[in-house]
Every structure is written in structure tokens, then in C-alpha cells.
Design a protein around this motif. Sequence first.
Motif, PDB file in Angstrom:
ATOM      1  N   ILE A 151       0.858  -1.182   0.000  1.00  0.00           N
ATOM      2  CA  ILE A 151       0.000   0.000   0.000  1.00  0.00           C
ATOM      3  C   ILE A 151       0.894   1.231   0.000  1.00  0.00           C
ATOM      4  O   ILE A 151       1.709   1.415   0.904  1.00  0.00           O
ATOM      5  N   VAL A 152       0.749   2.052  -1.040  1.00  0.00           N
ATOM      6  CA  VAL A 152       1.501   3.306  -1.123  1.00  0.00           C
ATOM      7  C   VAL A 152       0.585   4.353  -0.491  1.00  0.00           C
ATOM      8  O   VAL A 152      -0.330   4.870  -1.131  1.00  0.00           O
ATOM      9  N   ASP A 153       0.835   4.633   0.784  1.00  0.00           N
ATOM     10  CA  ASP A 153      -0.136   5.361   1.591  1.00  0.00           C
ATOM     11  C   ASP A 153      -0.306   6.836   1.249  1.00  0.00           C
ATOM     12  O   ASP A 153      -1.311   7.427   1.610  1.00  0.00           O
ATOM     13  N   ASP A 154       0.613   7.406   0.529  1.00  0.00           N
ATOM     14  CA  ASP A 154       0.459   8.818   0.173  1.00  0.00           C
ATOM     15  C   ASP A 154       0.137   9.004  -1.307  1.00  0.00           C
ATOM     16  O   ASP A 154       0.182  10.109  -1.825  1.00  0.00           O
ATOM     17  N   ALA A 155      -0.229   7.918  -1.995  1.00  0.00           N
ATOM     18  CA  ALA A 155      -0.449   8.010  -3.440  1.00  0.00           C
ATOM     19  C   ALA A 155      -1.726   7.300  -3.902  1.00  0.00           C
ATOM     20  O   ALA A 155      -1.934   7.151  -5.095  1.00  0.00           O
ATOM     21  N   ASP A 156      -2.579   6.853  -2.985  1.00  0.00           N
ATOM     22  CA  ASP A 156      -3.818   6.163  -3.354  1.00  0.00           C
ATOM     23  C   ASP A 156      -3.540   5.047  -4.356  1.00  0.00           C
ATOM     24  O   ASP A 156      -4.223   4.913  -5.372  1.00  0.00           O
ATOM     25  N   THR A 157      -2.487   4.265  -4.073  1.00  0.00           N
ATOM     26  CA  THR A 157      -2.047   3.220  -4.988  1.00  0.00           C
ATOM     27  C   THR A 157      -1.730   1.959  -4.192  1.00  0.00           C
ATOM     28  O   THR A 157      -1.179   2.036  -3.096  1.00  0.00           O
ATOM     29  N   VAL A 158      -2.102   0.807  -4.773  1.00  0.00           N
ATOM     30  CA  VAL A 158      -1.802  -0.478  -4.162  1.00  0.00           C
ATOM     31  C   VAL A 158      -1.218  -1.392  -5.242  1.00  0.00           C
ATOM     32  O   VAL A 158      -1.796  -1.536  -6.318  1.00  0.00           O
ATOM     33  N   PHE A 159      -0.077  -1.980  -4.938  1.00  0.00           N
ATOM     34  CA  PHE A 159       0.527  -3.007  -5.794  1.00  0.00           C
ATOM     35  C   PHE A 159       0.297  -4.349  -5.110  1.00  0.00           C
ATOM     36  O   PHE A 159       0.444  -4.454  -3.894  1.00  0.00           O
ATOM     37  N   LYS A 160      -0.062  -5.367  -5.912  1.00  0.00           N
ATOM     38  CA  LYS A 160      -0.338  -6.682  -5.340  1.00  0.00           C
ATOM     39  C   LYS A 160       0.284  -7.783  -6.186  1.00  0.00           C
ATOM     40  O   LYS A 160       0.441  -7.639  -7.395  1.00  0.00           O
ATOM     41  N   LEU A 161       0.570  -8.871  -5.509  1.00  0.00           N
ATOM     42  CA  LEU A 161       0.810 -10.154  -6.147  1.00  0.00           C
ATOM     43  C   LEU A 161      -0.277 -11.065  -5.602  1.00  0.00           C
ATOM     44  O   LEU A 161      -0.500 -11.115  -4.386  1.00  0.00           O
ATOM     45  N   GLU A 162      -0.973 -11.766  -6.504  1.00  0.00           N
ATOM     46  CA  GLU A 162      -2.009 -12.699  -6.092  1.00  0.00           C
ATOM     47  C   GLU A 162      -1.879 -13.985  -6.893  1.00  0.00           C
ATOM     48  O   GLU A 162      -1.504 -13.956  -8.067  1.00  0.00           O
ATOM     49  N   THR A 163      -2.213 -15.088  -6.249  1.00  0.00           N
ATOM     50  CA  THR A 163      -2.300 -16.348  -6.961  1.00  0.00           C
ATOM     51  C   THR A 163      -3.750 -16.540  -7.370  1.00  0.00           C
ATOM     52  O   THR A 163      -4.663 -16.173  -6.625  1.00  0.00           O
ATOM     53  N   GLY A 164      -3.964 -17.082  -8.560  1.00  0.00           N
ATOM     54  CA  GLY A 164      -5.347 -17.246  -8.988  1.00  0.00           C
ATOM     55  C   GLY A 164      -5.501 -18.148 -10.192  1.00  0.00           C
ATOM     56  O   GLY A 164      -4.532 -18.534 -10.840  1.00  0.00           O
ATOM     57  N   VAL A 165      -6.770 -18.460 -10.492  1.00  0.00           N
ATOM     58  CA  VAL A 165      -7.108 -19.309 -11.626  1.00  0.00           C
ATOM     59  C   VAL A 165      -7.455 -18.490 -12.864  1.00  0.00           C
ATOM     60  O   VAL A 165      -7.622 -19.032 -13.948  1.00  0.00           O
ATOM     61  N   ILE A 166      -7.584 -17.177 -12.688  1.00  0.00           N
ATOM     62  CA  ILE A 166      -7.963 -16.267 -13.773  1.00  0.00           C
ATOM     63  C   ILE A 166      -7.378 -14.890 -13.454  1.00  0.00           C
ATOM     64  O   ILE A 166      -7.106 -14.576 -12.302  1.00  0.00           O
ATOM     65  N   ASN A 167      -7.218 -14.088 -14.489  1.00  0.00           N
ATOM     66  CA  ASN A 167      -6.613 -12.771 -14.279  1.00  0.00           C
ATOM     67  C   ASN A 167      -7.637 -11.749 -13.787  1.00  0.00           C
ATOM     68  O   ASN A 167      -7.849 -10.697 -14.385  1.00  0.00           O
ATOM     69  N   LEU A 168      -8.221 -12.061 -12.658  1.00  0.00           N
ATOM     70  CA  LEU A 168      -9.092 -11.139 -11.934  1.00  0.00           C
ATOM     71  C   LEU A 168      -8.643 -11.119 -10.481  1.00  0.00           C
ATOM     72  O   LEU A 168      -8.330 -12.178  -9.915  1.00  0.00           O
ATOM     73  N   PRO A 169      -8.626  -9.947  -9.865  1.00  0.00           N
ATOM     74  CA  PRO A 169      -8.203  -9.870  -8.460  1.00  0.00           C
ATOM     75  C   PRO A 169      -9.182 -10.575  -7.521  1.00  0.00           C
ATOM     76  O   PRO A 169     -10.354 -10.776  -7.857  1.00  0.00           O
ATOM     77  N   PHE A 170      -8.721 -10.905  -6.344  1.00  0.00           N
ATOM     78  CA  PHE A 170      -9.576 -11.510  -5.324  1.00  0.00           C
ATOM     79  C   PHE A 170     -10.813 -10.646  -5.079  1.00  0.00           C
ATOM     80  O   PHE A 170     -11.883 -11.169  -4.787  1.00  0.00           O
ATOM     81  N   ASP A 171     -10.663  -9.329  -5.184  1.00  0.00           N
ATOM     82  CA  ASP A 171     -11.782  -8.407  -4.971  1.00  0.00           C
ATOM     83  C   ASP A 171     -12.919  -8.655  -5.961  1.00  0.00           C
ATOM     84  O   ASP A 171     -14.047  -8.249  -5.714  1.00  0.00           O
ATOM     85  N   ASN A 172     -12.631  -9.303  -7.073  1.00  0.00           N
ATOM     86  CA  ASN A 172     -13.636  -9.562  -8.111  1.00  0.00           C
ATOM     87  C   ASN A 172     -14.053 -11.035  -8.115  1.00  0.00           C
ATOM     88  O   ASN A 172     -14.344 -11.597  -9.166  1.00  0.00           O
ATOM     89  N   ILE A 173     -14.110 -11.646  -6.951  1.00  0.00           N
ATOM     90  CA  ILE A 173     -14.387 -13.083  -6.878  1.00  0.00           C
ATOM     91  C   ILE A 173     -15.778 -13.420  -7.420  1.00  0.00           C
ATOM     92  O   ILE A 173     -15.983 -14.504  -7.973  1.00  0.00           O
ATOM     93  N   LYS A 174     -16.737 -12.514  -7.324  1.00  0.00           N
ATOM     94  CA  LYS A 174     -18.074 -12.790  -7.871  1.00  0.00           C
ATOM     95  C   LYS A 174     -18.008 -12.942  -9.386  1.00  0.00           C
ATOM     96  O   LYS A 174     -18.646 -13.829  -9.955  1.00  0.00           O
ATOM     97  N   ALA A 175     -17.226 -12.108 -10.046  1.00  0.00           N
ATOM     98  CA  ALA A 175     -17.058 -12.226 -11.501  1.00  0.00           C
ATOM     99  C   ALA A 175     -16.335 -13.530 -11.842  1.00  0.00           C
ATOM    100  O   ALA A 175     -16.707 -14.216 -12.803  1.00  0.00           O
ATOM    101  N   THR A 176     -15.328 -13.862 -11.059  1.00  0.00           N
ATOM    102  CA  THR A 176     -14.619 -15.124 -11.270  1.00  0.00           C
ATOM    103  C   THR A 176     -15.594 -16.291 -11.163  1.00  0.00           C
ATOM    104  O   THR A 176     -15.578 -17.209 -11.982  1.00  0.00           O
TER     105      THR A 176
END
Length: 160
Positions: A59-84
Motif C-alpha cells: 500500500i503506497v499510503d500517500d499516493a492512493d495506490t496499491v501493488f499486489k501479487l495474487e495467486t489465482g485461476v484467472i486474471n481477476l483480483p480476489f476483490d472480483n471473486i463474484k465475476a470469477t
Amino acid sequence: MKMDVDEFIEQVTNEQYAATNFTMNRKALEADLQKALTPLVQFITEQINADQIAQARLIVDDADTVFKLETGVINLPFDNIKATSKIMAGDGVKPINVYMIVESPDVNRSKLRIDEAAAADDFVKQTPAMTTRFVEWTQDQLNKIDANFTAGEEEAAETK
């Protein structure tokens, strides 16, 4: 590493995955991208070795930016699990990949960029190269964020 899609969806929905968060400001991030991002790569590598799906966030706290590494079955973030779930439910066992994600209002119109780093097994086998790839990708995203922010500022100034 492979996983049944329905099991993946259930674990992400119920937040039954390994997660870690790091926080820093933009200046500290840019001062040494390698040092800032290596712990995320190490965490994901450890979780893959433990056969666990995972998310590592910077979390880049002064830039409203988040970088993540996630493992998954599709190129959608965990936040989009309903779409997945809508896209892949019932698809059986699929390989797990590692995805590089950035969320920022200035990265693009969708405020989200996601790219595949590698298959989970390859990520582990090539951890030093994956760290380099993540560092280079992050620098590219920071450059895009800066360019889009500047373009937005110039556009706003022109309309005044």
C-alpha cells in the motif's frame, strides 16, 4: 500448483487464503523498488511452496495506490471473486498463476491493471527473475501513473 476452481472461489470468498500487507510512501518505494518488492515475492513463493493461495499487498499510503501479487485461476483480483465465480464456476481443476496487480486512479480508466507474472510453479523456480520482472513492471506502472496524472492536470488547467 493446481486447484479446483470451486474450491478456489470458496477460499477467496471466505477469505481463507494467506495474506500480508506492507505500507510505505511513494518516495520510499521509488528509492529502492527491489528492496520494497522482494518481501512480496518471497511471501508468495513461500505460500506456493505450502500449496496455499495468497495475496501480498504493498500500500503506497500517500499516493492512493496499491501493488499486489495474487495467486489465482484467472486474471481477476480476489476483490472480483463474484465475476470469477460467474465465469469459471464448475470448470474443474485449473493451474494457479501469479498475477501482478496495481490499483490507482491514474493507472488507466478502469483504475486497475493486472498482468500474469508466471504459472505458480514457474514463479517458484524462477524467483530471482520474477522479482526482477515485478520490479520492472512496477516501474512501468509508476511511469504510467505519473504520465496520466500529469495529462489530467494539464487537461484540468485547460478547461479552467
